[in-house]
Scaffold this motif. Structure first.
Motif, PDB file in Angstrom:
ATOM      1  N   HIS A 136       0.824  -1.205   0.000  1.00 29.87           N
ATOM      2  CA  HIS A 136       0.000   0.000   0.000  1.00 29.87           C
ATOM      3  C   HIS A 136       0.863   1.262   0.000  1.00 29.87           C
ATOM      4  O   HIS A 136       0.457   2.294  -0.551  1.00 29.87           O
ATOM      5  N   SER A 137       2.036   1.191   0.606  1.00 30.16           N
ATOM      6  CA  SER A 137       2.898   2.368   0.712  1.00 30.16           C
ATOM      7  C   SER A 137       3.346   2.894  -0.641  1.00 30.16           C
ATOM      8  O   SER A 137       3.808   4.036  -0.744  1.00 30.16           O
ATOM      9  N   LEU A 159      -8.849  -1.032  -4.292  1.00 26.85           N
ATOM     10  CA  LEU A 159      -8.384  -1.674  -3.064  1.00 26.85           C
ATOM     11  C   LEU A 159      -8.681  -3.171  -3.116  1.00 26.85           C
ATOM     12  O   LEU A 159      -9.836  -3.579  -3.233  1.00 26.85           O
ATOM     13  N   SER A 170      -6.901   3.620   5.690  1.00 24.87           N
ATOM     14  CA  SER A 170      -5.795   4.234   4.956  1.00 24.87           C
ATOM     15  C   SER A 170      -5.792   5.749   5.076  1.00 24.87           C
ATOM     16  O   SER A 170      -6.648   6.430   4.522  1.00 24.87           O
ATOM     17  N   GLN A 171      -4.799   6.281   5.774  1.00 27.73           N
ATOM     18  CA  GLN A 171      -4.613   7.726   5.815  1.00 27.73           C
ATOM     19  C   GLN A 171      -4.221   8.255   4.443  1.00 27.73           C
ATOM     20  O   GLN A 171      -4.582   9.370   4.063  1.00 27.73           O
ATOM     21  N   GLY A 222      -4.570  -2.904   1.028  1.00 22.31           N
ATOM     22  CA  GLY A 222      -4.541  -1.846   2.027  1.00 22.31           C
ATOM     23  C   GLY A 222      -3.308  -1.951   2.909  1.00 22.31           C
ATOM     24  O   GLY A 222      -2.438  -2.809   2.712  1.00 22.31           O
ATOM     25  N   PRO A 223      -3.200  -1.087   3.916  1.00 20.89           N
ATOM     26  CA  PRO A 223      -2.076  -1.171   4.844  1.00 20.89           C
ATOM     27  C   PRO A 223      -2.120  -2.480   5.639  1.00 20.89           C
ATOM     28  O   PRO A 223      -3.181  -3.061   5.851  1.00 20.89           O
TER      29      PRO A 223
END
Length: 375
Positions: A136-137, A159, A170-171, A222-223
């Motif tokens: 995700h990063s 996603l 997710s920010q 996602g994270p």
């Protein structure tokens, strides 16, 4: 399987659409410790809005196991103040199926959706570039790379369900959308809570193209990826299948290299073994694979990076023959460092920020630049 705790909300730390973070005092400390005050998150669409003084029922298993990506308790319910029933409406897609917190949503491909007819007929994404990353990063770095060359490109995030299922976790997605850097998002499989819901990656990509009107789609979990240190035991391994889905639908599959010049684990130094496995063994031949040309960085730029990403050049050169079934494309990095520094959301991968693992973010941005050039 689950470590349960009852607690009391003592403070509201932050809030964004779909998620509120709180401080909670536990009635009973975490297992094997004296820790009785924790951070916790509530997915407000599911459990309601917590307030100071509320009693909360919490899942603290990740904290009990001291997981690096599980630094939160999860609010399962506000037992004294349950939210009202949702109003009657369409939608019968069940996500997180048969878990105690399964949720029912209106899918973009649902028979009750206004878009059902469109997606029932659609079978192609008509040459849309689809970037697929296993972490995700990589998402904000990919978007920065696209916008460096084509700031008007309309970008959708799709996603997958390999890691965090609620999109609100997710920010990065929240920040990119607020900044106008992505047009919207689609949650697929068991994931939920994006702008649109879809049953599969396939209908997620079709929705990105035909409902969101995207020029480019980015697919990533996602994270909170799951890895076991084994060849096939990694939640991002399905990136190969997602590239296949993009090709099946008439898109241009673009494989994003997961790279690192700082990861102490040898299997992730240079190109991660996860990416090599997914691309060489799962993805069908013909994927476009952008390769960052670190020699195009300036001395001033490299001086800001610690360590210098050029230290992985020999390792990468030895790894690339494994990807000979695909189309490898060298990408000039001129201007991408500045584009990454201008990201509206923080850049971090495996706990390392931009200067500490420059290769990770430059590789993702290079993929974005390449995709932008296909428009």
């Amino acid at each position: 399987m689950i470590h349960w705790r009852t607690g009391t909300v003592t403070a509201i730390r932050s809030s964004r659409p779909g998620l509120t973070e709180v401080d909670a005092a536990l009635e009973t400390p975490l297992p094997g410790s004296e820790i009785a005050s924790i951070r916790a998150i509530a997915y407000t669409d599911a459990v309601g809005e917590p307030e100071v003084g509320d009693t909360v029922l919490l899942n603290v298993s990740a904290l009990a196991k001291r997981l690096g990506t599980g630094g939160f308790g999860l609010i399962v319910a506000l037992p004294g103040r349950l939210p009202a029933d949702p109003p009657p409406g369409p939608g019968h897609l069940v996500k997180d199926r048969y878990s105690p917190l399964q949720t029912m949503v209106l899918g973009v491909d649902d028979q009750e959706s206004e878009h059902h007819g469109l997606l029932a007929e659609a079978e192609s994404i008509a040459g849309m570039p689809v970037l697929v990353a296993d972490l995700h990063s990589a998402l904000p770095a990919i978007v920065a790379g696209i916008r460096a060359d084509n700031p008007q490109a309309r970008i959708a995030y799709v996603l997958s369900d390999g890691a965090a299922l609620p999109a609100a976790f997710s920010q990065a997605v929240a920040g990119l959308k607020e900044a106008g850097w992505i047009a919207g998002s689609v949650s697929t499989g068991q994931s939920w809570g994006a702008d649109f819901e879809a049953v599969t990656i396939h209908t997620g990509l079709l929705a990105a193209k035909h409902v969101l009107g995207a020029d480019i789609a980015v697919v990533a979990q996602g994270p909170g990826n799951l890895g076991t240190g084994t060849k096939y035991g990694f939640s991002g391994l399905v990136t190969g299948e997602h590239l296949n889905a993009a090709a099946l639908l008439g898109g241009i599959p673009v494989g994003v290299l997961r790279m690192s010049n700082a990861d102490a684990r040898g299997r992730h130094f240079g190109i991660s073994h996860h990416t090599l496995t997914s691309l060489s063994e799962i993805a069908r031949p013909g994927v476009r694979v952008p390769v960052p040309d670190f020699s195009t960085l300036t001395e001033v730029e490299r001086a800001q990076m610690d360590p210098d990403p050029t230290i992985i050049a020999d390792t990468v050169a030895e790894q690339l023959p494994r990807l000979s079934d695909h189309e490898l494309v060298d990408v000039d990095l001129t201007g991408l460092w500045q584009a990454l520094e201008g990201s509206p959301v923080g850049l971090s991968t495996m706990g390392r920020r931009l200067p500490a693992d420059a290769a990770a973010f430059l590789a993702a941005a290079a993929a974005g630049r390449y995709a932008a050039g296909l428009l």
